[in-house]
Scaffold this motif. Structure first.
Motif, short mmCIF file in Angstrom:
data_model
loop_
_atom_site.label_atom_id
_atom_site.label_comp_id
_atom_site.label_asym_id
_atom_site.label_seq_id
_atom_site.Cartn_x
_atom_site.Cartn_y
_atom_site.Cartn_z
N LYS A 93 0.83 -1.21 0.00
CA LYS A 93 0.00 0.00 0.00
C LYS A 93 0.87 1.26 0.00
CE LYS A 93 -3.76 2.23 2.57
NZ LYS A 93 -4.66 2.12 3.77
N GLU A 94 1.93 1.25 0.77
CA GLU A 94 2.81 2.42 0.87
C GLU A 94 3.61 2.61 -0.43
OE1 GLU A 94 3.87 2.35 5.63
OE2 GLU A 94 4.85 0.92 4.30
N ARG A 122 2.22 6.59 -6.97
CA ARG A 122 1.22 7.54 -7.46
C ARG A 122 1.74 8.97 -7.33
NH1 ARG A 122 -2.33 4.06 -4.71
NH2 ARG A 122 -2.45 5.49 -2.94
N GLU A 123 2.44 9.25 -6.23
CA GLU A 123 3.00 10.59 -6.04
C GLU A 123 4.07 10.87 -7.10
OE1 GLU A 123 2.14 13.09 -3.99
OE2 GLU A 123 0.43 11.78 -3.56
N ASN A 124 4.88 9.87 -7.41
CA ASN A 124 5.89 10.03 -8.46
C ASN A 124 5.24 10.25 -9.82
OD1 ASN A 124 8.09 9.75 -6.73
ND2 ASN A 124 8.20 7.53 -6.99
N LEU A 125 4.15 9.53 -10.06
CA LEU A 125 3.47 9.66 -11.34
C LEU A 125 2.91 11.06 -11.53
CD1 LEU A 125 2.62 8.17 -13.92
CD2 LEU A 125 0.53 7.46 -12.74
N LYS A 126 2.47 11.68 -10.44
CA LYS A 126 1.95 13.04 -10.52
C LYS A 126 3.02 14.04 -10.94
CE LYS A 126 -1.63 12.37 -6.98
NZ LYS A 126 -2.07 12.75 -5.60
N GLN A 127 4.29 13.69 -10.68
CA GLN A 127 5.39 14.58 -11.02
C GLN A 127 5.81 14.47 -12.49
OE1 GLN A 127 6.39 16.71 -8.59
NE2 GLN A 127 4.78 15.70 -7.39
N ILE A 128 5.28 13.46 -13.18
CA ILE A 128 5.60 13.28 -14.60
C ILE A 128 4.47 13.89 -15.43
CG2 ILE A 128 6.15 11.62 -16.43
CD1 ILE A 128 6.88 9.62 -14.26
N PRO A 129 4.78 14.80 -16.34
CA PRO A 129 3.72 15.41 -17.17
C PRO A 129 2.92 14.35 -17.93
CG PRO A 129 5.79 16.59 -17.44
CD PRO A 129 6.12 15.35 -16.65
N LYS A 130 1.61 14.55 -18.01
CA LYS A 130 0.76 13.59 -18.71
C LYS A 130 1.15 13.44 -20.17
CE LYS A 130 -3.34 14.10 -15.78
NZ LYS A 130 -4.78 14.49 -15.73
N LYS A 131 1.64 14.53 -20.78
CA LYS A 131 2.02 14.48 -22.18
C LYS A 131 3.25 13.58 -22.40
CE LYS A 131 4.99 18.60 -22.05
NZ LYS A 131 5.22 19.95 -22.63
N LEU A 165 5.54 -10.46 -4.65
CA LEU A 165 4.32 -11.15 -5.07
C LEU A 165 3.09 -10.40 -4.58
CD1 LEU A 165 2.94 -13.57 -6.40
CD2 LEU A 165 3.16 -14.79 -4.22
N CYS A 166 3.11 -9.98 -3.33
CA CYS A 166 1.97 -9.24 -2.78
C CYS A 166 1.75 -7.93 -3.52
CB CYS A 166 2.19 -8.98 -1.29
SG CYS A 166 2.08 -10.45 -0.26
N LEU A 167 2.85 -7.25 -3.85
CA LEU A 167 2.73 -5.98 -4.58
C LEU A 167 2.11 -6.21 -5.95
CD1 LEU A 167 3.26 -2.96 -4.92
CD2 LEU A 167 5.56 -3.53 -5.75
N LYS A 168 2.60 -7.22 -6.65
CA LYS A 168 2.07 -7.48 -7.99
C LYS A 168 0.62 -7.93 -7.94
CE LYS A 168 6.47 -8.42 -10.27
NZ LYS A 168 7.16 -9.21 -11.31
N LEU A 169 0.28 -8.74 -6.96
CA LEU A 169 -1.12 -9.18 -6.83
C LEU A 169 -2.04 -8.03 -6.45
CD1 LEU A 169 -0.75 -12.62 -4.99
CD2 LEU A 169 -1.35 -12.22 -7.39
N SER A 170 -1.49 -7.01 -5.79
CA SER A 170 -2.31 -5.86 -5.38
C SER A 170 -2.79 -5.06 -6.59
CB SER A 170 -1.54 -4.96 -4.42
OG SER A 170 -0.50 -4.25 -5.09
N PHE A 171 -2.16 -5.28 -7.75
CA PHE A 171 -2.58 -4.59 -8.97
C PHE A 171 -3.59 -5.41 -9.77
CE2 PHE A 171 1.28 -2.22 -8.15
CZ PHE A 171 0.98 -0.94 -8.60
N ALA A 199 5.99 1.64 -9.38
CA ALA A 199 5.94 0.88 -8.12
C ALA A 199 7.04 -0.17 -8.07
CB ALA A 199 4.57 0.22 -7.96
N ILE A 200 7.22 -0.91 -9.16
CA ILE A 200 8.27 -1.93 -9.21
C ILE A 200 9.64 -1.27 -9.12
CG2 ILE A 200 9.30 -3.79 -10.55
CD1 ILE A 200 6.57 -4.46 -9.41
#
Length: 235
Positions: free
Chosen positions: A4-5, A11-20, A187-193, A218-219
């Motif tokens: 979860k963390e 998600r926070e890192n993704l927000k820092q990358i421009p959508k374009k 495994l838990c991280l991948k299954l969480s998706f 995340a990976i």
């Protein structure tokens, strides 16, 4: 960190990358993985060496673009957290990357083929109940191997960026070492998706334009954390 963390940080890192920037890459990765499947279904009833060659090339392209996606978003994670220049969209497809990825692909393919053949020969000689157990064990083994090799692409990119001259076997060994004791967390991280990927299927892959960058970040985050933990443990 728990899954979860790690997802929250991704998600926070993704927000820092421009959508374009991240959305075109996400779209490319979605298309790259869908095309071989669609092509295989369309040509399923047809035969011919040419068709098989095209399908094989599409699969290779999908694998290479997927590896490039891992590297691209890992470099973006590095830029966000440590600063530096924006990574090139094709940063993971340099000559050095392709050469090492090709060798890695051959090693994995040959090894898995040998394992499958051996299990297949054994299954043909045992009762049905035993063969089912062996198939389950084979699936578990393949999943375990895939998890232990999670970081190979990142290790290859680190070696290319730093100019380190190591064999692909050494890079596989580095991934093996980094994932020691961390397989269950991966495994838990991948299954969480899993739920997100089910939703992506319902949207005919459209959601993947956002999900794949999110997943890759995340990976990549777990890779960075694994390096830091290994460094601390070696002191």
């Amino acid at each position: 960190m728990k899954a979860k963390e790690i997802r929250a940080l991704a998600r926070e890192n993704l927000k820092q990358i421009p959508k374009k920037i991240y959305m075109p890459m996400g779209l490319l990765l979605v298309v790259a993985n869908i095309i071989p499947s669609v092509f295989g279904q369309v040509t399923d009833s047809k035969s011919g060496v040419g068709v098989n060659i095209i399908f094989f090339l599409l699969e290779i392209a999908a694998v290479l673009l997927t590896a490039n996606g891992y590297i691209f978003f890992d470099r973006w994670r590095n830029k966000i957290q440590k600063g530096g220049e924006e990574p090139n969209a094709w940063c993971g497809l340099s000559g050095q990357h392709l050469a090492r990825l090709a060798v890695y692909g051959v090693i994995v393919s040959v090894t898995l083929a040998i394992v499958v053949v051996i299990v297949g020969l054994v299954i043909s000689q045992v009762p049905v109940a035993v063969s089912i157990i062996l198939l389950i064990l084979l699936v578990v083994l393949l999943v375990w191997i895939e998890l232990r090799l999670t970081y190979v692409v990142y290790v290859i990119d680190d070696d290319v960026r730093t100019g380190q001259k190591r064999s692909v076997w050494a890079e596989i060994g580095a991934s093996w070492k980094l994932t020691k004791g961390r397989v269950w967390k991966l495994l838990c991280l991948k299954l969480s998706f899993l739920g997100w990927y089910i939703l992506t299927a319902f949207t005919l892959g459209i959601l993947g334009i956002w999900l794949i960058p999110y997943y890759n970040l995340a990976i990549a985050e777990t890779y960075e954390q694994s390096k830091e933990e290994l460094l601390i443990s070696n002191k």
